[in-house]
Design a protein around this motif. Structure first.
Motif, PDB file in Angstrom:
ATOM      1  N   ILE A 189      92.926 106.781   4.966  1.00 36.76           N
ATOM      2  CA  ILE A 189      91.751 106.854   4.072  1.00 36.76           C
ATOM      3  C   ILE A 189      92.193 105.705   3.690  1.00 36.76           C
ATOM      4  N   HIS A 190      90.799 104.512   4.606  1.00 34.37           N
ATOM      5  CA  HIS A 190      91.988 102.821   4.284  1.00 34.37           C
ATOM      6  C   HIS A 190      90.653 102.320   4.250  1.00 34.37           C
ATOM      7  N   GLU A 191      90.837 100.742   3.927  1.00 36.36           N
ATOM      8  CA  GLU A 191      90.085  99.527   2.768  1.00 36.36           C
ATOM      9  C   GLU A 191      89.129 100.045   3.583  1.00 36.36           C
ATOM     10  N   ARG A 192      88.179  99.265   4.615  1.00 32.28           N
ATOM     11  CA  ARG A 192      86.921  99.477   5.222  1.00 32.28           C
ATOM     12  C   ARG A 192      86.317 101.102   4.831  1.00 32.28           C
ATOM     13  N   GLU A 193      87.357 101.978   5.293  1.00 40.20           N
ATOM     14  CA  GLU A 193      86.388 103.297   4.946  1.00 40.20           C
ATOM     15  C   GLU A 193      85.807 103.455   3.158  1.00 40.20           C
ATOM     16  N   LEU A 194      87.324 103.766   2.785  1.00 45.45           N
ATOM     17  CA  LEU A 194      86.246 103.532   1.035  1.00 45.45           C
ATOM     18  C   LEU A 194      85.622 102.251   0.975  1.00 45.45           C
ATOM     19  N   ASN A 195      85.075 100.813   1.372  1.00 47.44           N
ATOM     20  CA  ASN A 195      84.440 100.105   1.235  1.00 47.44           C
ATOM     21  C   ASN A 195      82.884 100.414   1.906  1.00 47.44           C
ATOM     22  N   GLU A 196      82.433 101.089   2.941  1.00 45.02           N
ATOM     23  CA  GLU A 196      81.637 102.239   3.664  1.00 45.02           C
ATOM     24  C   GLU A 196      81.524 102.891   2.768  1.00 45.02           C
ATOM     25  N   PHE A 197      81.958 103.598   2.635  1.00 45.44           N
ATOM     26  CA  PHE A 197      81.587 104.959   1.026  1.00 45.44           C
ATOM     27  C   PHE A 197      81.484 104.436   0.040  1.00 45.44           C
ATOM     28  N   LEU A 198      81.786 103.687  -0.965  1.00 50.34           N
ATOM     29  CA  LEU A 198      81.231 103.253  -1.957  1.00 50.34           C
ATOM     30  C   LEU A 198      79.517 101.747  -1.649  1.00 50.34           C
ATOM     31  N   ASN A 199      79.540 101.327  -0.783  1.00 51.92           N
ATOM     32  CA  ASN A 199      78.608 101.395  -0.339  1.00 51.92           C
ATOM     33  C   ASN A 199      76.917 101.877   0.021  1.00 51.92           C
ATOM     34  N   LEU A 288     105.415  94.478  17.101  1.00 50.78           N
ATOM     35  CA  LEU A 288     104.254  94.199  16.332  1.00 50.78           C
ATOM     36  C   LEU A 288     103.132  94.020  16.618  1.00 50.78           C
ATOM     37  N   HIS A 289     102.329  95.140  16.808  1.00 50.86           N
ATOM     38  CA  HIS A 289     100.757  93.625  17.358  1.00 50.86           C
ATOM     39  C   HIS A 289     100.378  93.013  16.888  1.00 50.86           C
ATOM     40  N   PRO A 290      99.566  91.438  17.018  1.00 54.28           N
ATOM     41  CA  PRO A 290      99.255  90.262  15.709  1.00 54.28           C
ATOM     42  C   PRO A 290      97.722  91.595  14.893  1.00 54.28           C
ATOM     43  N   HIS A 291      97.082  92.442  16.025  1.00 57.13           N
ATOM     44  CA  HIS A 291      95.618  93.193  15.536  1.00 57.13           C
ATOM     45  C   HIS A 291      95.458  93.983  14.348  1.00 57.13           C
ATOM     46  N   TRP A 292      97.012  94.925  14.553  1.00 61.44           N
ATOM     47  CA  TRP A 292      97.534  95.593  13.420  1.00 61.44           C
ATOM     48  C   TRP A 292      97.172  95.469  12.253  1.00 61.44           C
ATOM     49  N   LYS A 293      97.565  93.830  11.809  1.00 61.53           N
ATOM     50  CA  LYS A 293      96.977  93.473  10.467  1.00 61.53           C
ATOM     51  C   LYS A 293      95.906  93.514  10.504  1.00 61.53           C
ATOM     52  N   SER A 294      94.897  93.146  11.035  1.00 60.64           N
ATOM     53  CA  SER A 294      93.704  92.888  10.989  1.00 60.64           C
ATOM     54  C   SER A 294      92.757  94.124  10.518  1.00 60.64           C
ATOM     55  N   GLU A 295      93.462  95.399  11.083  1.00 62.17           N
ATOM     56  CA  GLU A 295      92.341  96.409  11.269  1.00 62.17           C
ATOM     57  C   GLU A 295      92.841  97.193  10.171  1.00 62.17           C
ATOM     58  N   SER A 296      91.803  97.873   9.153  1.00 60.35           N
ATOM     59  CA  SER A 296      92.906  98.610   8.486  1.00 60.35           C
ATOM     60  C   SER A 296      92.989  99.477   8.550  1.00 60.35           C
ATOM     61  N   LEU A 297      92.716 100.110   9.567  1.00 63.72           N
ATOM     62  CA  LEU A 297      93.077 101.944   9.815  1.00 63.72           C
ATOM     63  C   LEU A 297      94.721 101.240  10.679  1.00 63.72           C
ATOM     64  N   TRP A 298      95.484 100.306  10.618  1.00 59.92           N
ATOM     65  CA  TRP A 298      96.903  99.885  11.116  1.00 59.92           C
ATOM     66  C   TRP A 298      97.872  99.901   9.418  1.00 59.92           C
ATOM     67  N   ALA A 299      96.926  99.406   8.600  1.00 61.06           N
ATOM     68  CA  ALA A 299      97.411  98.887   7.104  1.00 61.06           C
ATOM     69  C   ALA A 299      98.731  99.899   6.591  1.00 61.06           C
ATOM     70  N   GLY A 300      98.422 101.398   7.262  1.00 58.62           N
ATOM     71  CA  GLY A 300      99.174 102.741   6.269  1.00 58.62           C
ATOM     72  C   GLY A 300     100.268 102.573   7.002  1.00 58.62           C
ATOM     73  N   ILE A 301      99.813 102.129   8.249  1.00 56.72           N
ATOM     74  CA  ILE A 301     101.454 102.777   9.358  1.00 56.72           C
ATOM     75  C   ILE A 301     102.601 101.428   9.554  1.00 56.72           C
ATOM     76  N   LEU A 302     101.395  99.992   9.012  1.00 63.72           N
ATOM     77  CA  LEU A 302     102.357  98.917   9.371  1.00 63.72           C
ATOM     78  C   LEU A 302     102.915  98.588   7.999  1.00 63.72           C
ATOM     79  N   ASP A 303     102.214  99.449   6.882  1.00 65.14           N
ATOM     80  CA  ASP A 303     103.701  99.255   6.019  1.00 65.14           C
ATOM     81  C   ASP A 303     104.761 100.016   5.813  1.00 65.14           C
ATOM     82  N   ARG A 304     104.765 101.260   6.447  1.00 67.16           N
ATOM     83  CA  ARG A 304     106.108 102.027   6.535  1.00 67.16           C
ATOM     84  C   ARG A 304     106.812 101.387   7.730  1.00 67.16           C
ATOM     85  N   ILE A 305     106.025 100.802   8.546  1.00 61.79           N
ATOM     86  CA  ILE A 305     107.240 100.482   9.420  1.00 61.79           C
ATOM     87  C   ILE A 305     107.650  99.184   8.969  1.00 61.79           C
TER      88      ILE A 305
END
Ligand code: TXA
Ligand code: MG
Length: 326
Positions: A189-199, A288-305
């Motif tokens: 459950i990522h940042e963008r999804e949470l923002n959209e939900f709260l909006n 490490l693919h550069p787009h991972w850093k800008s997509e909130s869906l990847w944040a959790g995966i990147l954190d673990r890696i």
């Protein structure tokens, strides 16, 4: 002994012992929260320091309210995302044992959606503390077999199949004074999804992700496989020069850890693949693919890696350089 039935898992929990249970995120090493000796067994089994707080698993929001003061935004979030991979850090009530969070003022609560876990919560009638079922700092298990390997047959395991999410829950804390929702550990459950939900709900709170090393229990090294994992930056393919730098660190055959392009699948299979390659003591590298850093869906995966890695391989003035974490 290690595989047990639901009935046996219930008996084990009732008498104050630990058992590994399936959740939708990763397998958890569960014990009842109302028994300090049971909680102590979790720390002892994992060799986990007491400063690293445990997550308490509850059936639902109503049960959560017996253990914590739930502010209005956390209530709306729990109402929508529970049962599911979302953990809320809340002001604790007095009934929470000091062992859960080293005597601190908060407690982290989540309601897991795996039907076996839910069933046990309902039958036992008390919440269950459950960190991931691995030795402290190591890769989390996403299959019953991983737990058996990790604890060398010593811990009973309830097999509920492979975990569908594959990485641990998103941990967040609502700060009602600052109108902020702070992600302490990114997850499915990522940042963008949470923002959209709260909006959508017209709740004007902003969602931010905290530098993870500021969260309790979050160390630079975590989720670590038993052989080295090196992050490769940039898009240049690994040439003989790169391989010779890697070989100096480990002379065995380096394997690429390939990730699915779809982040849902990448998360689901990440830990299993890490275990598979490191089972043969093979060193690994991952692009490490550069787009991972800008997509909130990847944040959790990147954190673990990033936490699982021992270092980075990068090009400096056209020379490959290996920068190790310590
Ligand atoms: O998906 C999950 O959350 C899994 C499954 C088994 O439910 N559990 C899990 O637990 O990942 P564990 O112990 O491996 O991670 C718990 C982390 C702590 O290391 C800390 O970062 C955070 O949750 N946490 C727990 N209590 C907290 C608190 N009171 N304040 C801030 N962070 C807390
Ligand atoms: Mg863990």
């Amino acid at each position: 002994m290690p595989l047990v039935t639901e009935e046996q898992a219930l008996q084990i929990l009732e008498k104050g012992d630990v058992v590994a249970l399936p959740t939708e995120t990763v397998y958890g090493l569960a014990a009842r929260v109302d028994d300090d000796s049971a909680l102590t067994k979790i720390f002892a089994t994992k060799e986990r320091p007491f400063f690293d707080p445990l997550i308490v698993h509850v059936q639902n929001l109503m049960h959560a309210q017996a253990w914590a003061h739930v502010d209005s935004v956390s209530r709306v979030l729990a109402d929508h995302f529970w049962p599911g991979p979302l953990t809320l850090v809340l002001e604790k009530k007095d009934c929470v044992s000091k062992l859960i969070n080293n005597g601190g003022p908060t407690v982290a609560l989540r309601s897991p959606s795996h039907p076996m876990f839910q069933n046990l919560l309902q039958k036992i009638g008390t919440p269950l503390a459950a960190p991931s079922a691995n030795m402290f700092g190591k890769t989390s298990p996403t299959e019953a077999q991983h737990v058996i390997e990790e604890f060398k047959d010593k811990i009973p395991v309830l097999d509920g199949g492979p975990c569908i999410n594959g990485i641990e829950s998103t941990v967040l804390k609502v700060d009602s004074d600052k109108n902020q929702v702070e992600i302490l550990r990114p997850g499915i459950i990522h940042e963008r999804e949470l923002n959209e939900f709260l909006n959508e709900r017209k709740i004007s709170f902003s969602v931010t992700t905290r530098q993870s090393d500021q969260s309790p229990g979050h160390l630079q090294n975590h989720y670590q496989p038993s052989s080295p994992l090196i992050l490769v930056e940039g898009s240049r393919s690994l040439d003989a020069g790169a391989l010779s730098v890697l070989q100096k660190l480990d002379s065995k055959n380096w394997q690429e850890l390939r990730m699915d392009e779809d982040p849902t699948l990448a998360a689901r299979y990440l830990y299993g693949r890490l275990r598979e390659i490191s089972r043969n003591r093979q060193p690994m590298w991952i692009r490490l693919h550069p787009h991972w850093k800008s997509e909130s869906l990847w944040a959790g995966i990147l954190d673990r890696i990033e936490k699982a890695a021992s270092g980075r391989l990068c090009l400096v003035d056209s020379q490959w350089q290996l920068i190790l974490k310590h």
